[in-house]
Every structure is written in structure tokens, then in C-alpha cells.
Design a protein around this motif. Structure first.
Motif, PDB file in Angstrom:
ATOM      1  N   CYS A 169       0.834  -1.207   0.000  1.00  0.00           N
ATOM      2  CA  CYS A 169       0.000   0.000   0.000  1.00  0.00           C
ATOM      3  C   CYS A 169       0.864   1.250   0.000  1.00  0.00           C
ATOM      4  CB  CYS A 169      -0.924  -0.001   1.221  1.00  0.00           C
ATOM      5  SG  CYS A 169      -1.888   1.523   1.422  1.00  0.00           S
TER       6      CYS A 169
ATOM      7  N   GLU B 252      -5.827   5.570   3.570  1.00  0.00           N
ATOM      8  CA  GLU B 252      -6.284   4.225   3.245  1.00  0.00           C
ATOM      9  C   GLU B 252      -6.625   3.435   4.513  1.00  0.00           C
ATOM     10  OE1 GLU B 252      -6.584   2.594  -0.267  1.00  0.00           O
ATOM     11  OE2 GLU B 252      -7.156   4.679   0.071  1.00  0.00           O
TER      12      GLU B 252
ATOM     13  N   THR C 221     -10.049   4.450   5.611  1.00  0.00           N
ATOM     14  CA  THR C 221     -11.124   4.341   4.619  1.00  0.00           C
ATOM     15  C   THR C 221     -12.385   3.648   5.147  1.00  0.00           C
ATOM     16  OG1 THR C 221      -9.631   4.414   2.717  1.00  0.00           O
ATOM     17  CG2 THR C 221     -11.760   3.362   2.380  1.00  0.00           C
TER      18      THR C 221
END
Length: 246
Positions: free
Chosen positions: A126, A148, A151
Motif C-alpha cells: 500500500c 487508506e 477508509t
């Protein structure tokens, strides 16, 4: 405000300190020591994020909180998250408490880690996917990485995952990056495609006050601007590894 010290004068002193303290015998008590127990990278990065995000307050409480979480996750934390449902996370960690970090926040972070692993394969992949090797620092990629992780909860505020773009020094996230990127007798490394030259000093109050006293930074707050300023000073005489003097 005094002028910053000459790198020619301070470098020999810092190198002597680094040579002396760059040994695992000096690590305890520190949450970093938990990472040494996980040879598998995907487990170590999960442990590193948990341990660094809880690295505030009294060290005895930090170690107690981290060990409690890891005990629940067993020998393979990555596999644990891959197979543990959100309700199961709530059941196991909903009552967790570490100073002002709540069980809800811990569950949110663990669910965020699970989401990232499911989407990218690992925390490393990531981060690496957002990294531009032309950037001076990891800051842009770090901002994406945090977004992220948050999220699943629509970027909800969290004491564990501050947003770098909001100006916080993000000391604990920078600490995590130091552990995962650098590799020496203390930092175990593993994120080998990220250069240590792009790391940012994990700026806590001790580093800030020392840097202010020496004239390395003139910032009135221990924020990201101060962290970047201090990092840039160390780059003058350790361009490939400025954070080695943390």
C-alpha cells in the motif's frame, strides 16, 4: 535565538553516540522490542504499526497495552486480521483502553489494517504504491497510507492515526517508518525499497527541546514543519540516513 551548531562540530559527537547506543541491549524497555519476535515481514509491519501508534505515555503502560493486543492476535497477527471479522474485533478489543485511546479507536485501526491487507496484499505494498521516489520525503505517501487505513470509517478522527497533511509532527507514524525502513542493530527494517534518506525525524518533546536549545529549529511548536526542519539539518552531514541520530 542562537544559530544552529556547525555540522562539522556536532557530527563527531553524534557519531560517537550512535556507535555506542546502536545495540539491542539498550532497547528495553521500548515497544520496538516486540518487532524482533516476528521474522515474517507481513506480521512485523502489523506489530510495528500497533506498537508505534500506542507509543505515548508511561513506558510501562505502553508495554502492557501492546503486549495485551499482541497476545490476543497470536503468533501470526497478519493471518489473525485476515480471518477475524469486524464483530469479532469488537468483541476482543472493544473494551481496550490506553490513556485517551479507546477500544473503538483500536478496533477501527485494526479493521483499517485488515482493509489495506485485503486490498493491497500488505501494508508495505500500500505504502509503496503511493511512493514517488522523486519526493524529498515520505510525507505525501504517508498521507495516502493513513487515508487508506481510515477508509473503512470515512476518515474518522483517531488518536492512533493522525492526518499528516493537517500539520501534526506525526511522531508515532514517523517512528513506525523508521522501524520498518532503516536496518541496523536496532531498527529491524524490511521495507527495503524505501530509502532511509526520505524518512522524517520522529519528533517528540525531548528531541524538540534539545533542537530548540541548540538552534536547530526556531519553530515555536513541535509540529511537522519543525520535524522537517530538524530532519533537514541532519541531512547536511548524513544525507543518506538523517534519522539515524533520533
Amino acid at each position: 535565538m542562537k544559530e544552529p551548531p556547525s555540522p562539522l562540530l556536532i557530527k563527531p559527537q553524534l557519531d560517537r553516540l550512535y556507535a555506542f547506543y546502536n545495540a539491542r541491549k539498550w532497547v528495553h524497555p521500548d515497544p520496538l522490542e516486540y518487532l524482533y519476535e516476528y521474522p515474517r515481514l507481513q506480521d512485523r509491519e502489523v506489530v510495528g504499526l500497533i506498537a508505534s501508534c500506542l507509543a505515548y505515555g508511561r513506558v510501562t503502560q505502553i508495554l502492557k497495552s501492546v503486549s495485551g493486543i499482541l497476545k490476543e492476535m497470536g503468533e501470526a497477527p497478519c493471518r489473525f486480521l485476515e480471518t477475524c471479522s469486524f464483530p469479532a474485533l469488537e468483541k476482543r478489543f472493544g473494551e481496550f483502553k490506553h490513556r485517551f485511546t479507546t477500544g473503538r479507536e483500536m478496533v477501527m485501526m485494526l479493521e483499517g489494517i485488515r482493509y489495506v491487507i485485503d486490498r493491497y496484499g500488505s501494508l508495505y505494498e500500500c505504502f509503496l504504491g503511493a511512493l514517488d521516489h522523486q519526493d524529498d520525503t515520505i510525507l505525501p505517501a504517508l498521507s495516502f497510507f493513513v487515508s487508506e487505513l481510515k477508509t473503512p470509517f470515512d476518515d474518522s478522527p483517531s488518536s492512533l492515526l493522525p492526518s499528516p497533511e493537517k500539520g501534526s509532527a506525526c511522531k508515532r507514524l514517523s517512528l513506525f517508518m523508521r522501524w520498518m525502513v532503516r536496518k541496523d542493530e536496532v531498527d529491524p527494517g524490511g521495507w527495503s525499497e524505501i530509502s532511509p534518506r526520505s524518512l522524517i525525524v520522529p519528533l517528540d518533546r525531548h528531541m524538540y527541546f534539545i533542537s530548540r536549545a541548540l538552534g536547530i529549529t526556531k519553530r515555536k511548536q513541535a509540529n511537522m514543519k519543525a520535524a522537517l526542519e530538524i530532519t533537514e539539518f541532519f541531512r547536511k552531514f548524513a544525507p543518506d540516513d538523517p534519522v539515524r541520530y533520533d
